[in-house]
Design an enzyme around this catalytic site. Structure first.
Site, mmCIF file in Angstrom:
data_model
loop_
_atom_site.group_PDB
_atom_site.id
_atom_site.type_symbol
_atom_site.label_atom_id
_atom_site.label_comp_id
_atom_site.label_asym_id
_atom_site.label_seq_id
_atom_site.Cartn_x
_atom_site.Cartn_y
_atom_site.Cartn_z
ATOM 1 C CG ASP A 54 -0.194 0.027 2.546
ATOM 2 O OD1 ASP A 54 0.763 -0.752 2.705
ATOM 3 O OD2 ASP A 54 -0.562 0.822 3.434
ATOM 4 C CD GLU A 93 4.454 1.087 7.065
ATOM 5 O OE1 GLU A 93 5.329 1.404 7.889
ATOM 6 O OE2 GLU A 93 4.012 1.888 6.217
#
Ligand code: NAG
Ligand code: NAG
Ligand code: NAG
Length: 612
Positions: free
Chosen positions: A179, A247
């Site tokens: 991400d 994250e």
């Protein structure tokens, strides 16, 4: 790179500025460049050990046997360069630059932004774009998908296992996250090249995630694909690739991966873990590879003031907002004291720099040498004044001499507090009954969540009592006011509290640190000719331990290994355009190729290490 709410990332060295303010003071090398990532430091042992060890008892940051002979070895002791024995894996990237660029550029073209308001995976369909990302990986890395066992967890997190021939050896674990932070719509037209174009302009690959962290994820996959393609490397030690999907919003993808790995391989089952983090950079005329061997802790404290409501035409001397302001003022009047301990990685860093870096400030050098000599002259004693002077340099000197932007040096040696949220009051003629403030704290590696709570209580309780407010702190009543009170203060942590990470080893007697430093040296020694700088000082690289002020996914992996290094070998031409988390994120193609070359060498060096 982010992790916990508001998180930032690595501390000092890093060629990887993470935000606008990281680029505030571009002057002397990484020290200044990396705001969030001010990581730098070097250190010893782990926090626990730190807490139970009397501080007079110094470990072996400094070499004791040479001390016995009255000499002092350099504080920059490094392993010899390590080169893969099987064959020259660096040659696998020769003539592969276009492919390596395309791998990363293609990954940037599949947007994987995450937002703080994302719902659960499987419930919020904004996660579905991650299916596309995984399809992209499958198409781009066919051999990885053919030869490694792929296990999705938490829907979009994924584990790849490249089984080694000797199951008794601990696996190597390479982690990263798919991400990225979002591109704010209002900033989209400020990008030189569209953030999802993966545009390559001949020097840089542009776009969101090109640096953070698709470079780490694609870099590891590219290395494995190239090794498989060569047909010449068959790992004896299992290689695991674990990629989280959240994250940047401090999610649970990495936690699911960690549980999966722990279930199959057990606790403390991993030889070395590499995650995103600090990089290679120059400080004071010397080149350092500076993996973060620790991360600060973090927590949020909420302060709530409850008072009587009523009409504001007949107010008491303080409203709830007035009270909370006074409590916040009390907190800010009592900041956490800096605390640099002898076993901090920062001490190791500065003493190494004193030996190696030609442009280190004179006073700092003098104190660092005094400290190093004192440690070596008499076991168990060290020059406390010199250590204090080094602490002072972090707190104020590093800003005054232009090394670090204001506040950064202090953040590396202290617990910080930032009042980030305040809520209260709805109506201009009504007294607010409930007012809250939230304070974000990053906890010094020499401290803990428990110590932080003690400090907060010790500051707020007397201030509240003076104001005639009763107080409940962390679930217990603190002051017992006689008679009626003006209101009540409730202090507590919001949902998480994270102690500082255990420090990873950073002394040469440790095999994990040896293979890490030896690989950095070997990869640097065989850097492309075009990189070879005239500057004599740069002809060697020193690996020094650094710290991270923020948190990565590594916090989920503590059970798997003590040997966690947060690092990206990003070195070379144009290495400093980076802009992670802001507009114009980009990475130099040459630098990325070098990063892939580092992965190749590291995977094989770890495989060939006999003592891990
Ligand atoms: C391995 O090959 C690369 C590229 O061909 C070369 O630059 C490097 O010096 C070689 N490394 C060693 C240790 O021979
Ligand atoms: C505390 O506040 C209450 C309620 O406003 C008031 O009755 C009381 O006298 C105050 N006590 C002191 C010591 O100010
Ligand atoms: C690590 O292990 C402890 C003890 O078994 C467990 O309570 C904890 O949840 C584990 N941590 C993670 C991140 O899995």
């Amino acid at each position: 790179m982010r992790g916990l709410p508001t998180n930032e990332k690595s501390l000092l060295p890093s060629n990887t500025p993470r935000t606008e303010d990281d680029i505030l003071k571009p002057r002397p090398g990484w020290l200044s460049r990396n705001g969030k990532s001010l990581g730098l430091l070097f250190g010893l042992f782990l926090i626990l050990q730190h807490i139970i060890t009397p501080h007079d008892v110094v470990g072996d940051i400094f070499d004791q046997s040479s001390a016995a002979r009255g000499e002092r070895k350099s504080s920059c002791q490094q392993a010899d360069a390590i080169y893969p024995k099987a064959y020259n894996v660096s040659s696998l990237v020769v003539n592969q630059k276009d492919r390596v660029i395309n791998w990363l550029a293609g990954a940037v073209r599949v947007p994987t932004e995450t937002f703080d308001d994302f719902g659960k995976v499987g419930e919020d369909d904004r996660w579905d774009k991650f299916y596309k990302f995984h399809e992209y990986l499958e198409k781009s890395f066919p051999l990885v998908h053919k030869h490694l066992k792929r296990t999705p967890v938490y829907t979009h997190a994924v584990l790849f296992e490249w089984e080694g021939t000797d199951p008794s050896l601990k696996p190597l674990l390479l982690t990263g996250h798919s991400d990225t932070v979002p591109v704010l719509p209002a900033t989209r037209n400020l990008w030189k090249h569209d953030p999802f174009s993966g545009y390559y302009d001949g020097e840089h690959i542009w776009g969101r995630g090109s640096s953070d962290d698709k470079s780490g994820l694609i870099g590891a996959l590219a290395a494995v694909e190239l090794l498989l393609e060569s047909g010449k490397f068959n790992p004896t030690r299992t290689v695991l690739l674990a990629f989280g999907n959240d994250e940047e919003i401090a999610g649970n993808g990495a936690l699911a991966l960690s549980h999966l790995i722990e279930e199959k391989y057990g606790k403390d089952s991993i030889a070395i873990l590499i995650d995103e983090g600090n990089g290679v950079d120059e400080a004071w005329g010397q080149l350092f590879a500076a993996p973060a061997v620790g991360e600060k802790g973090a927590t949020n404290i909420q302060i709530k003031v409850e008072t009587q409501g009523g009409h504001s035409s007949v107010p008491p001397p303080h409203t709830g907002i007035g009270y909370i302001s006074l409590l916040i003022a009390a907190l800010e009047a009592h900041p956490f004291k800096p605390d640099l301990q002898i076993d901090s990685p920062l001490v190791n860093y500065i003493t190494c720099a004193a030996d190696a870096a030609p442009d280190i400030p004179k006073d700092l050098k003098k104190n660092a040498l005094r400290l190093a000599n004192s440690v070596n002259s008499k076991k168990g004693k060290f020059d406390r004044k010199a250590l204090k002077a080094i602490e002072d340099w972090w707190v104020t000197g590093s800003y005054e001499d232009g090394t670090l932007p204001q506040g950064k040096g202090r953040a590396l040696v202290s617990t910080t507090q930032a009042v980030d949220i305040i809520n209260g009051g709805l109506k201009v003629n009504a007294l607010p009954e409930s007012v809250t403030a939230v304070v974000n704290h990053r906890i010094n590696i020499a401290s803990s969540v428990a110590e932080l709570k003690e400090h907060i209580e010790a500051v707020i309780a007397p201030a509240a009592t003076k104001l005639n407010l009763s107080i409940e702190a962390f679930g217990k009543e603190v002051n017992l006011l006689e008679g009626p009170k003006a209101g009540k203060v409730i202090v507590d942590t919001t949902k998480f509290g994270l102690d500082p990470a255990p420090l990873s080893p950073f002394t040469l007697d440790d095999p994990a640190w040896r293979v890490f430093t030896g690989t950095a040296k070997g990869v640097y020694a065989t850097r492309p000719e075009a990189y070879i700088n005239e500057d004599e000082a740069k002809k060697e690289i020193f690996t020094v331990p650094a710290l991270s002020t923020g948190n990565t996914d590594t916090r989920q992996y503590w059970n798997l290994t003590r040997n966690i290094y947060r690092f990206a070998y990003q070195y070379g031409k144009n290495q400093h355009l980076n802009n992670a988390h802001t507009v114009n994120e980009a990475i130099s193609a040459d630098v990325f190729v070098e990063q892939v070359r580092w992965f190749l060498n590291f995977i094989v060096n770890v495989d060939e290490a006999t003592d891990l």
